[in-house]
Design an enzyme around this catalytic site. Structure first.
Site, PDB file in Angstrom:
ATOM      1  N   ILE A  59      21.495   5.214  -9.768  1.00 29.65           N
ATOM      2  CA  ILE A  59      20.725   3.990 -10.005  1.00 29.65           C
ATOM      3  C   ILE A  59      21.604   3.042 -10.821  1.00 29.65           C
ATOM      4  CG2 ILE A  59      18.568   3.024 -10.909  1.00 29.65           C
ATOM      5  CD1 ILE A  59      17.658   6.116 -10.972  1.00 29.65           C
ATOM      6  N   TYR A  60      21.963   1.916 -10.220  1.00 25.26           N
ATOM      7  CA  TYR A  60      22.837   0.954 -10.905  1.00 25.26           C
ATOM      8  C   TYR A  60      22.025  -0.131 -11.599  1.00 25.26           C
ATOM      9  CZ  TYR A  60      26.967   3.068  -8.973  1.00 25.26           C
ATOM     10  OH  TYR A  60      27.969   3.954  -8.686  1.00 25.26           O
TER      11      TYR A  60
END
Lengths: 184, 184
Positions: B33-34
């Protein structure tokens, strides 16, 4: 869960009363490193981010804690997110890389006492600020905050607390340093 | 320590060669998850912040990772700070409260192979992007990065890699979505 918290100025007499009346839980030393947000003025948004290094009985624990803005006008009730951290240096490096800046470190000795289920009293001796007493209760999101605050306030008043304080130790220490004309 | 890393486009043939020649270490699934910084454009500063959820052999691990800007023009060498995290939801809540925003989640299956002391090869099958090969070496701050990059590049070329890629999967996926006119 919401943390309902009330803080007042204390003295030796109040400390003694608490020590006599309530069940001692533990004594801890806290070293709290406070950070500034890279683009938000936490002193205006009423938030805080800190790394706490906790020492007790030869143990060592560290936490990263975010505190959101206060939710009412009487107490210190606010959103709190706390996560345990294993490597203080790595987290400090991570926060600095993301643009967070160290503001101040606050050192205090804390004694914790059990009042009743869910309610604790804390005696704090804060370096540079003096003696404080805090009472804390964890309540569910749908409980009546105002009512709980009143009950907690009463307990502190019976112990002799005359002056309450909504400001954090960080705010108080920053104010004091400002008054003294110190550079931070 | 600095992570020297080189990435190239791969295919079934290259994957097979690696599987035959090198010692299999492990297979993992990554869910990355960026996050976007609240006031810094990571796509311009060439940084990244992500939560990685790693699954392997029924295990589950999660990390918070900061990647600094690339340090040279040939490789993906950069500063990296990684800390294990115990509670993904709490960290996600913490980052969101501090103004970080979720950008994209990248899912991939990764196989890792041992090449020689300190050197590993990674085969990645990235959802939406295809097959990639990465070679990685951890070196001390005072070692010659350029020389190390050349050696690693040679190893990939011998395996059949023709096209190298300095862009991250995040950048590649964002580009692809932009081309396709998708809303992120």
């Amino acid at each position: 869960m919401i943390e309902v918290e009330l803080k007042g100025y204390a003295n030796d007499k109040i400390f003694e009363k608490v020590r006599e009346r309530f069940k001692f839980m533990r004594k801890e030393t806290h070293e709290d490193i406070y950070y500034q947000h890279p683009c938000r003025d936490f002193s205006k948004t009423d938030e805080a981010l800190r790394i706490r290094i906790k020492r007790f009985n030869g143990h060592f624990e560290a936490f990263l804690t975010y505190k959101g803005p206060k939710l009412d006008n009487m107490s210190k009730t606010r959103k709190e997110i706390e996560v345990p951290i294993s490597d203080v240096d790595a987290y400090s490096d991570l926060l600095t890389s993301l643009g967070f800046k160290e503001v101040l470190t606050i050192v205090k000795v804390r004694e914790k006492y059990y009042v009743e289920k869910g309610v604790t009293i804390t005696l704090d001796e804060v370096e540079g600020l003096g003696k404080f007493i805090e009472i804390e209760k964890l309540i569910k999101d749908n409980e009546n905050i105002e009512e709980e605050v009143k009950k907690l306030r009463k307990i502190l008043e019976v112990l002799g607390v005359k002056k309450f304080e909504r400001k954090s130790y960080l705010e108080l220490l920053l104010e004091k340093l400002k008054k003294n004309g110190s550079e931070i």
